[in-house]
Design an enzyme around this catalytic site. Structure first.
Site, PDB file in Angstrom:
ATOM      1  CG  ASN A 206      66.534  72.075  44.533  1.00 31.08           C
ATOM      2  OD1 ASN A 206      66.247  72.898  45.115  1.00 31.08           O
ATOM      3  ND2 ASN A 206      66.986  71.772  43.480  1.00 31.08           N
ATOM      4  CG  HIS A 211      63.489  75.257  42.919  1.00 26.68           C
ATOM      5  ND1 HIS A 211      63.917  76.570  42.463  1.00 26.68           N
ATOM      6  CD2 HIS A 211      63.998  74.366  42.240  1.00 26.68           C
ATOM      7  CE1 HIS A 211      64.697  76.257  41.553  1.00 26.68           C
ATOM      8  NE2 HIS A 211      64.633  75.080  41.427  1.00 26.68           N
ATOM      9  CG  ASP A 215      66.960  79.511  43.993  1.00 28.46           C
ATOM     10  OD1 ASP A 215      67.333  78.430  43.592  1.00 28.46           O
ATOM     11  OD2 ASP A 215      66.022  80.379  43.746  1.00 28.46           O
ATOM     12  CD  GLU A 241      74.001  70.166  40.362  1.00 28.10           C
ATOM     13  OE1 GLU A 241      73.765  70.592  39.457  1.00 28.10           O
ATOM     14  OE2 GLU A 241      74.246  68.905  40.562  1.00 28.10           O
TER      15      GLU A 241
END
Ligand SMILES: Nc1nc2c(ncn2[C@@H]2O[C@H](COP(=O)(O)OP(=O)(O)OP(=O)(O)O)[C@@H](O)[C@H]2O)c(=O)[nH]1
Length: 325
Positions: A206, A211, A215, A241
């Site tokens: 990240n 971000h 994803d 996660e």
């Protein structure tokens, strides 16, 4: 006084109609049939009112019945007067008939607007057809609404059961499935195992790539797990996660084997931006006397141990697992 009332000698006996057969027949036949009809009609009206207590203006019908009855009485006295001239009695009956006729006529005219407003059978049929059309229309609208509610419910169910980022089962759905497996174990002693898969150092992904890329990595990894399990198994996103894999009918050894395969597949994944990640896996198998929560905490402990032992590894929970802090 009585002599005056019942004095039938006002006309000399035998002078009436001069006893002509044709005149006698005409008058007698006409009056007798009228008297009969005028006696039957009020009886019919009384009977109708007695049976149909809901009818409005029944008092007017009664008035009408009396008026007809008095008309009948006038004709009856007309028959008698062929032989005797009871003109006083006839006069009284005619006067009473006149009074009751006027009263009936007055009320009839006063109520005329109400009568006119009473809908005809055609009007009622038309209204009925209109109502029927509205009813069918409402039924149609209702069907459409029901269909929409059904579709929306399915859509909401799908949304509640699916994780939007990864496309796999949501936390809610995977926990529900876990409860089902647990019930099956309690009832039929069907064994099952769970894997807790957690991406190693995901924060770095990240932080380095953003971000959105994070994803995408989550999505790819979830699909990788999904592609390595059987149709009867389920994978769900348990947390950020962290993934929970549910393996029905799978013992500790088989589950450990699968966990290792999943770990290895993840390690070999080439993801967006050429990202490589590894994952740690904790394995736990249901045993007699433990709850779902305990089963999950066992998998968590095993996962924690795998992290502590250097990550990118698989650990199955067992009693002697060191309490690593
Ligand atoms: N992109 C993305 N990141 C998420 C999501 N949910 C959680 N995360 C991130 O996942 C990261 C988890 O970080 P940590 O709990 O420190 O764990 P880690 O970096 O994977 O480290 P270890 O688990 O100890 O190997 C955090 O940076 C969260 O912001 C999500 O839906 N999308």
């Amino acid at each position: 006084m009585f002599d005056r009332i019942f004095d039938g000698s006002l006309m000399p006996h035998g002078h009436c109609l001069l006893w002509r057969g044709d005149l006698l027949f005409l008058h007698l036949a006409g009056d007798i049939s009228t008297v009969l009809a005028y006696a039957l009609i009020p009886v019919g009206i009384f009977y109708f009112i007695h049976k149909r207590k809901d009818i409005e203006f029944s008092w007017l019908a009664l008035l009408f019945a009396c008026f007809i009855a008095f008309c009948g009485a006038s004709h009856l006295i007309g028959i008698l007067n062929i032989w005797h001239g009871y003109y006083f009695i006839e006069g009284v009956i005619k006067l009473l008939t006149g009074i009751i006729s006027i009263v009936t006529a007055i009320f009839l005219w006063r109520l005329m607007p109400s009568f006119i407003r009473i809908p005809s059978i055609e009007m009622l049929q038309e209204r009925n057809a209109q109502l029927e059309a509205v009813r069918s229309e409402l039924e149609e609208v209702n069907k459409t609404l029901e269909e929409k509610v059904k579709q929306r419910t399915l859509e909401l169910e799908r949304q509640a059961n699916t994780d939007t980022v990864t496309g796999i089962a949501s936390r809610y759905a995977i926990i529900e499935r876990l409860q089902q497996c647990y019930s099956s174990f309690e009832r039929y002693r069907r064994p099952f195992s769970i894997l807790m898969v957690d991406i190693d150092h995901f924060k770095q992904v990240n932080d380095t790539h953003g971000h959105q890329v994070g994803d995408d990595v989550l999505h790819e990894l979830a699909q990788c797990i999904f592609n390595n399990i059987r149709g009867s198994d389920t994978v769900g996103r348990y947390g950020g996660e962290e993934f929970l894999v549910l393996l029905p009918e799978s013992n500790a050894a088989k589950s450990l084997e699968l966990a290792e395969r999943i770990r290895s597949e993840i390690e070999q994944l080439h993801m967006v931006n050429d990202i490589h990640v590894t994952a740690s896996v904790g394995v736990s198998t249901i045993t007699e006397g433990i709850s779902c929560d305990v089963l999950i905490s066992q998998a968590d402990k095993a996962l924690y141990a795998a992290k502590k032992l250097g990550r990118n590894g698989v650990i199955a929970y067992h009693e002697d697992l060191p309490n690593l802090t």
